[in-house]
Design an enzyme around this catalytic site. Sequence first.
Site, PDB file in Angstrom:
ATOM      1  N   ASP A   8       0.803  -1.256  -0.088  1.00  0.00           N
ATOM      2  CA  ASP A   8       0.120   0.021   0.075  1.00  0.00           C
ATOM      3  C   ASP A   8       0.853   1.263  -0.032  1.00  0.00           C
ATOM      4  O   ASP A   8       2.076   1.056  -0.200  1.00  0.00           O
ATOM      5  CB  ASP A   8      -0.979   0.062   1.118  1.00  0.00           C
ATOM      6  CG  ASP A   8      -0.532   0.164   2.465  1.00  0.00           C
ATOM      7  OD1 ASP A   8       0.753   0.104   2.620  1.00  0.00           O
ATOM      8  OD2 ASP A   8      -1.096   0.236   3.544  1.00  0.00           O
ATOM      9  N   CYS A  65       2.536  -3.865   4.110  1.00  0.00           N
ATOM     10  CA  CYS A  65       1.489  -2.582   4.362  1.00  0.00           C
ATOM     11  C   CYS A  65       2.470  -1.850   5.421  1.00  0.00           C
ATOM     12  O   CYS A  65       3.650  -1.963   5.808  1.00  0.00           O
ATOM     13  CB  CYS A  65       0.296  -2.929   4.370  1.00  0.00           C
ATOM     14  SG  CYS A  65      -0.445  -3.972   5.878  1.00  0.00           S
ATOM     15  N   THR A  67       1.689  -2.287   8.836  1.00  0.00           N
ATOM     16  CA  THR A  67       1.956  -3.307  10.003  1.00  0.00           C
ATOM     17  C   THR A  67       2.213  -4.873   9.396  1.00  0.00           C
ATOM     18  O   THR A  67       2.476  -5.917  10.097  1.00  0.00           O
ATOM     19  CB  THR A  67       0.762  -3.444  10.963  1.00  0.00           C
ATOM     20  OG1 THR A  67      -0.347  -3.938  10.294  1.00  0.00           O
ATOM     21  CG2 THR A  67       0.632  -2.252  11.669  1.00  0.00           C
ATOM     22  N   HIS A  98       6.823 -25.290   8.658  1.00  0.00           N
ATOM     23  CA  HIS A  98       5.801 -25.843   9.496  1.00  0.00           C
ATOM     24  C   HIS A  98       4.454 -25.674   9.076  1.00  0.00           C
ATOM     25  O   HIS A  98       3.427 -26.456   9.172  1.00  0.00           O
ATOM     26  CB  HIS A  98       5.900 -25.576  11.087  1.00  0.00           C
ATOM     27  CG  HIS A  98       7.043 -26.015  11.743  1.00  0.00           C
ATOM     28  ND1 HIS A  98       6.959 -25.939  13.321  1.00  0.00           N
ATOM     29  CD2 HIS A  98       7.928 -26.736  11.242  1.00  0.00           C
ATOM     30  CE1 HIS A  98       8.083 -26.494  13.551  1.00  0.00           C
ATOM     31  NE2 HIS A  98       8.848 -27.271  12.502  1.00  0.00           N
ATOM     32  N   ARG A 109       6.073  -0.037   8.915  1.00  0.00           N
ATOM     33  CA  ARG A 109       6.334   0.815  10.002  1.00  0.00           C
ATOM     34  C   ARG A 109       6.629   0.043  11.199  1.00  0.00           C
ATOM     35  O   ARG A 109       6.779   0.766  12.328  1.00  0.00           O
ATOM     36  CB  ARG A 109       4.909   1.531  10.330  1.00  0.00           C
ATOM     37  CG  ARG A 109       4.365   2.561   9.316  1.00  0.00           C
ATOM     38  CD  ARG A 109       2.890   2.963   9.505  1.00  0.00           C
ATOM     39  NE  ARG A 109       2.342   4.120   8.918  1.00  0.00           N
ATOM     40  CZ  ARG A 109       1.377   4.155   8.629  1.00  0.00           C
ATOM     41  NH1 ARG A 109       0.281   3.687   8.838  1.00  0.00           N
ATOM     42  NH2 ARG A 109       0.926   5.466   7.980  1.00  0.00           N
ATOM     43  N   ARG A 136      -1.495 -30.962   9.847  1.00  0.00           N
ATOM     44  CA  ARG A 136      -2.005 -29.812  10.557  1.00  0.00           C
ATOM     45  C   ARG A 136      -2.439 -28.756   9.545  1.00  0.00           C
ATOM     46  O   ARG A 136      -3.683 -27.759   9.439  1.00  0.00           O
ATOM     47  CB  ARG A 136      -1.245 -29.087  11.636  1.00  0.00           C
ATOM     48  CG  ARG A 136      -1.035 -30.093  12.866  1.00  0.00           C
ATOM     49  CD  ARG A 136       0.373 -29.752  13.476  1.00  0.00           C
ATOM     50  NE  ARG A 136       0.510 -30.730  14.516  1.00  0.00           N
ATOM     51  CZ  ARG A 136       1.678 -30.958  15.289  1.00  0.00           C
ATOM     52  NH1 ARG A 136       2.657 -30.268  15.115  1.00  0.00           N
ATOM     53  NH2 ARG A 136       1.751 -31.776  16.354  1.00  0.00           N
TER      54      ARG A 136
HETATM   55  C1  RB5 Z   1      -2.513   2.659   6.414  1.00  0.00           C
HETATM   56  O1  RB5 Z   1      -2.604   3.532   7.480  1.00  0.00           O
HETATM   57  C2  RB5 Z   1      -2.314   1.099   7.319  1.00  0.00           C
HETATM   58  O2  RB5 Z   1      -3.776   0.869   8.167  1.00  0.00           O
HETATM   59  C3  RB5 Z   1      -1.912   0.048   6.610  1.00  0.00           C
HETATM   60  O3  RB5 Z   1      -0.702   0.372   5.918  1.00  0.00           O
HETATM   61  C4  RB5 Z   1      -1.792  -1.182   7.130  1.00  0.00           C
HETATM   62  O4  RB5 Z   1      -0.987  -1.072   8.276  1.00  0.00           O
HETATM   63  C5  RB5 Z   1      -3.139  -1.847   7.843  1.00  0.00           C
HETATM   64  O5  RB5 Z   1      -2.947  -2.940   8.358  1.00  0.00           O
END
Ligand code: RB5
Length: 153
Positions: A8, A65, A67, A98, A109, A136
């Site tokens: 993103d 993205c 996170t 696994h 980030r 599994r």
């Molecule tokens: C964008 O602000 C953020 O929400 C996206 O990059 C991501 O972290 C979502 O999971």
Amino acid sequence: MKLAIGNDHVAVEMKKEIRAHLEQKGIEVIDVGTDKTDRFDYPISGYKVAKLVAAGEVDGGVLICGTGVGISLAANKVHGIRACVCSDPYTAKLSKQHNNTNIVAFGARVIGIETAKMIVDEWLAAEFEGGRHQRRVDMIMEIEQTQNLKAAE
Ligand code: RB5
């Protein structure tokens, strides 16, 4: 080897660096975007990469993205996808050995570029071990296919 990569707006720079890193290793990369830093909804690139992986058009996927969470959640809604968020190389390696993950995700980030490269390298080098892990993984896919798990009845 061929991989798909998607991101993103938060992860444009990291995506470019990871793409270059993969290409330096001789891997062909299909980049579904985005290359723009205007707000971009991560489910779009998560979905596009997941569809390429599920169709067997690529050998795996990388998603980034902020996170790694939202984009991996989107990818995991496509049948056949096992995507996981990794913030360390050990988890990335074990997720392949696994859990037979076919997409690795991380957060621009959350981690730095060197850790991101190590995550990708460990994930690519690892192989699914099968055996007890196959059973599994099969159970996970049974839940996906049937919304049921016989072993839990
Ligand atoms: C964008 O602000 C953020 O929400 C996206 O990059 C991501 O972290 C979502 O999971």
